[in-house]
Design an enzyme around this catalytic site. Structure first.
Site, PDB file in Angstrom:
ATOM      1  N   GLN A 154      34.049  33.647  38.872  1.00 33.20           N
ATOM      2  CA  GLN A 154      33.620  32.953  40.213  1.00 33.20           C
ATOM      3  C   GLN A 154      35.027  32.789  40.883  1.00 33.20           C
ATOM      4  OE1 GLN A 154      30.860  32.633  41.346  1.00 33.20           O
ATOM      5  NE2 GLN A 154      31.480  31.768  43.312  1.00 33.20           N
ATOM      6  N   LYS A 163      23.489  31.267  39.673  1.00 33.81           N
ATOM      7  CA  LYS A 163      23.445  32.634  38.924  1.00 33.81           C
ATOM      8  C   LYS A 163      22.807  32.200  37.592  1.00 33.81           C
ATOM      9  CE  LYS A 163      27.193  34.034  41.809  1.00 33.81           C
ATOM     10  NZ  LYS A 163      28.796  34.290  41.965  1.00 33.81           N
ATOM     11  N   ASP A 211      30.242  42.298  39.589  1.00 34.08           N
ATOM     12  CA  ASP A 211      30.669  42.017  40.875  1.00 34.08           C
ATOM     13  C   ASP A 211      30.837  43.456  41.848  1.00 34.08           C
ATOM     14  OD1 ASP A 211      30.515  39.609  42.002  1.00 34.08           O
ATOM     15  OD2 ASP A 211      32.376  39.088  40.862  1.00 34.08           O
TER      16      ASP A 211
HETATM   17  N1  GUN Z   1      32.798  33.711  45.601  1.00 35.40           N
HETATM   18  C1  GUN Z   1      32.088  34.083  46.833  1.00 35.40           C
HETATM   19  N2  GUN Z   1      31.056  35.090  46.573  1.00 35.40           N
HETATM   20  C2  GUN Z   1      31.472  35.522  45.408  1.00 35.40           C
HETATM   21  C3  GUN Z   1      31.111  36.790  44.769  1.00 35.40           C
HETATM   22  O1  GUN Z   1      30.294  37.602  45.431  1.00 35.40           O
HETATM   23  N3  GUN Z   1      31.562  36.864  43.460  1.00 35.40           N
HETATM   24  C4  GUN Z   1      32.283  36.238  42.811  1.00 35.40           C
HETATM   25  N4  GUN Z   1      32.848  36.446  41.706  1.00 35.40           N
HETATM   26  N5  GUN Z   1      32.766  35.211  43.580  1.00 35.40           N
HETATM   27  C5  GUN Z   1      32.675  35.101  44.745  1.00 35.40           C
END
Ligand code: GUN
Length: 295
Positions: free
Chosen positions: A98, A54, A121
């Site tokens: 995350q 990211k 998100d």
């Molecule tokens: N962990 C796995 N997929 C995601 C996601 O799309 N967003 C976040 N914040 N954590 C994750």
């Protein structure tokens, strides 16, 4: 029939190129630089990889990127204090915590603490509620990526019978809501199957589009698929490691057999995966524009 392989890497690249151009224009015309912060608690290896991707993608596109790595024993209070600070920081338009968080932390309370305007998100109840009534600010990244894969591969969604396997808050429920809306690139008849569904194949066999987010290898086998269906595989299951320590990943679909019946199918890796981060970038750009009154 051997299926067309829906190339997520290629479609993600296209969208990133569009975003890169838009970001350059925002800077030139409005002196606006979208900003994204990632927060990682603990050192889960998979989460570290995702957060690293990211951060790198943000930088490649010209997004201001900040990363906070906190120790696994971080307290709830400390994490909430950081989120409060980031909520008030004008350089930051998007906040991503995350998941999963270490067990001692209250995940819902953390997600609810993020200002919905910075919730790139799309997990905050305000944003999920807005999605449900057809007025979304942000669509959750993986479901939004799935919709874009379908649209950009020329799959007709309007009027289609869509069957979603899995009802998670991150994928199953939001993708069902997105494709149900009376809008372009949606307007489908949607069925959601889950662990208490009596006969999943009864539903999948009559589906034009099957979206599988069950979290289990071979959850969808060839006998469950109608000839000519479109199959989207959201699964990421680690089934081992290579000699040099790399994770071996498979999806939820019995790819080799299903591709002989489907019209189009996403591979794992290289299908839905690359879209998720790309849609996070799109939400960050949208957050910056919303904050600047540009939409
Ligand atoms: N962990 C796995 N997929 C995601 C996601 O799309 N967003 C976040 N914040 N954590 C994750």
């Amino acid at each position: 029939m051997t299926a067309q392989i829906i190339n997520g890497n290629e479609i993600a690249k296209q969208i990133r190129q569009e975003l890169k151009e838009e970001i350059a224009k925002l800077k030139e015309k409005h002196n606006l630089i979208p900003g994204l912060v990632t927060v990682l608690v603990g050192a889960d290896p998979a989460s570290q990889v995702y957060v690293g991707q990211k951060e790198k993608t943000s930088r490649d596109l010209g997004i201001y990127s900040e990363r906070h790595d906190l120790p696994a024993d971080t307290t709830q209070k400390k994490l909430l204090t950081l989120i409060d600070k980031l909520n008030k920081d004008p350089r930051i338009h998007g906040i991503l915590v995350q998941l999963p968080l270490p067990k001692h932390l209250n995940e819902s309370e953390v997600l609810y603490a993020i200002n919905p305007k910075k919730d790139v998100d799309g997990f905050h109840p305000v944003n999920l509620g807005k999605l449900m009534i057809g007025e979304p600010d942000y669509l959750p990244c993986t479901p939004h990526g799935i919709q874009q894969l379908l649209i950009r591969s020329g799959v007709k969604i309007e009027g289609a019978e869509v069957v979603v396997v899995g009802r998670s808050n991150i994928v199953g429920k939001p993708i069902a809501n997105i494709l149900l809306q009376k809008k372009e690139g949606a307007n489908a008849t949607v069925t959601v199957c889950h662990t208490a569904t009596r006969d999943i194949s009864f539903h999948t066999r009559r589906a034009d589009i099957i979206i599988v987010a069950a979290g289990r290898p071979k959850a969808l086998t060839a006998d469950m698929v109608k000839e000519g269906a479109v199959v989207i595989d959201v699964g990421v299951n680690q089934v081992g490691t290579t000699a040099d320590g790399k994770r071996i990943l498979v999806g939820d679909v019995d790819f080799d057999a299903v591709k002989e019946k489907a019209k189009a199918i996403t591979p794992v890796p290289g299908g839905v995966g690359p879209m998720t981060i790309t849609m996070l970038m799109l939400n960050t750009v949208r957050a910056a524009k919303l904050a600047a009154g540009l939409t």
